[in-house]
Every structure is written in structure tokens, then in C-alpha cells.
Write a protein that holds these residues in place. Structure first.
Motif, short mmCIF file in Angstrom:
data_model
loop_
_atom_site.label_atom_id
_atom_site.label_comp_id
_atom_site.label_asym_id
_atom_site.label_seq_id
_atom_site.Cartn_x
_atom_site.Cartn_y
_atom_site.Cartn_z
N ASP A 1 27.51 5.44 -1.21
CA ASP A 1 28.05 6.30 -0.15
C ASP A 1 29.10 7.27 -0.67
O ASP A 1 29.70 7.98 0.12
CB ASP A 1 28.65 5.42 0.96
N GLY A 2 29.38 7.25 -1.96
CA GLY A 2 30.36 8.17 -2.54
C GLY A 2 31.77 7.62 -2.58
O GLY A 2 32.69 8.31 -2.98
N GLY A 3 31.96 6.37 -2.17
CA GLY A 3 33.29 5.75 -2.22
C GLY A 3 33.61 5.24 -3.61
O GLY A 3 32.72 4.77 -4.33
N SER A 4 34.87 5.31 -3.99
CA SER A 4 35.30 4.85 -5.30
C SER A 4 35.30 3.32 -5.36
O SER A 4 35.91 2.66 -4.52
CB SER A 4 36.71 5.37 -5.61
N ILE A 5 34.59 2.77 -6.34
CA ILE A 5 34.58 1.32 -6.52
C ILE A 5 35.22 0.91 -7.84
O ILE A 5 35.49 -0.27 -8.06
CB ILE A 5 33.16 0.73 -6.40
N GLY A 6 35.46 1.86 -8.74
CA GLY A 6 36.09 1.51 -10.00
C GLY A 6 36.13 2.67 -10.97
O GLY A 6 35.84 3.81 -10.61
N PHE A 7 36.48 2.32 -12.19
CA PHE A 7 36.63 3.31 -13.26
C PHE A 7 36.09 2.75 -14.55
O PHE A 7 36.11 1.54 -14.78
CB PHE A 7 38.11 3.67 -13.44
#
Length: 181
Positions: A95-101
């Protein structure tokens, strides 16, 4: 770590997004359904060859996964060289949400003779975003501490493969003619 029962031919090579799932599950509960990823402090090793790579047995050739402690520095010094940051990407869900790096760290030997072995090592270090957790999951201070200090490291060794030599014909026509004389 228990020796997991896995299907023959199983190779563990998760996508970036799947790596976030494994890391989140490890942070929330140290028991994973298939506990294939060992926990090792990879940055405390003198060089990549000192990491206990044999503890991870389920990945493709020259690729290993470990849970580890996070280091904040962009240049992590070791006894035999250093890990140097070479970039960072944000990992997003569907959905385009940040989950990590994911940050990439390359290893550089301090001794030039070690560099001559033709091995190039790098780490893809995955860290999970607090936004990937629900409010209920973030109530526990232990979980918050693990989010800040725990990473999943994918260690890769790229060996320099020598250029193949053209095949030699050991018995050329000229050699055979010499033998007949």
C-alpha cells in the motif's frame, strides 16, 4: 538454535518485504515457526571470514542471513578492516506504507594481501520501522528497544571468478607429425 525440519532443496532467500516480516516476528517473539536464521553479532567479527557462516545452512551459495545487533555508525571498524555504508533504501508494503529500511555496507580489508583473495563482501542490513507495528505491539518497552537495536543481515560474498582459458588441444596435428618421425 534447533535444527529445523525443512523440505529437501529448500533455499532461504526472502524478498526485502519478507525480510521485514521475519524481523518483526523475531522482535515480537523469539520463536519462529521455522527457526532458520541464527543470531550472531556480525559486526564484532574481525572480518567477514570470521562470521560463523556455517550456522546458516539454508540459503543460496555465497549468501547467509543472521539476526544481529545494529550499529549506528556509517563506518564500522573491525580488527581486520571496516564496513562502510554504501546506500540506504526505504522498504514499503503493497500500500506504499513504510515498513523498514535496508542499508548496504561494503567490507574493506586493511591488509592489501587480504584484498588479493578476490572476495568482495557486503551486507544488506534490514531494520524494521516502528510504523510497521500496531499500537498494542509498541506498548512493551522491550519491543521498542528491540526495534531500535535489532537487524536482519543478509551477508553476501561475491568472488571474482577467473576468466576461463580457452581449451587446449594436447595432441595437435603438428605434435602427431613430430611423433611419427
Amino acid at each position: 538454535m534447533a535444527n529445523p525440519s525443512l523440505p529437501i532443496g529448500y533455499k532461504f532467500s526472502p524478498s526485502k518485504e519478507a525480510s521485514m516480516v521475519y524481523l518483526k516476528r523475531k522482535i515480537l517473539n523469539p520463536e519462529l515457526p521455522s527457526d532458520v536464521i541464527p543470531t550472531v553479532d556480525v559486526y564484532s567479527c574481525a572480518d567477514p571470514r570470521q562470521i560463523p557462516l556455517g550456522e546458516f545452512k539454508h540459503g543460496p551459495k555465497n549468501e547467509w542471513h543472521f539476526f544481529s545487533n545494529k550499529r549506528e555508525e556509517n563506518l564500522i571498524k573491525t580488527t581486520n578492516g571496516h564496513w562502510e555504508e554504501n546506500g540506504e533504501d526505504e522498504i514499503k508494503d503493497g500500500d506504499g506504507g513504510s515498513i523498514g529500511f535496508m542499508r548496504i555496507l561494503d567490507f574493506y580489508y586493511s591488509n592489501p594481501k587480504d584484498t588479493e583473495k578476490g572476495e568482495e563482501w557486503y551486507i544488506q542490513e534490514y531494520r524494521v520501522s516502528p510504523a510497521y507495528f500496531t499500537a498494542d505491539e509498541l506498548v512493551d518497552d522491550n519491543v521498542k528497544e528491540k526495534i531500535s537495536n535489532f537487524v536482519l543481515c543478509k551477508i553476501v560474498c561475491e568472488e571474482q571468478i577467473p576468466t576461463p582459458k580457452p581449451p587446449t588441444n594436447s595432441s595437435s596435428d603438428d605434435d602427431m607429425a613430430d611423433d611419427e618421425e
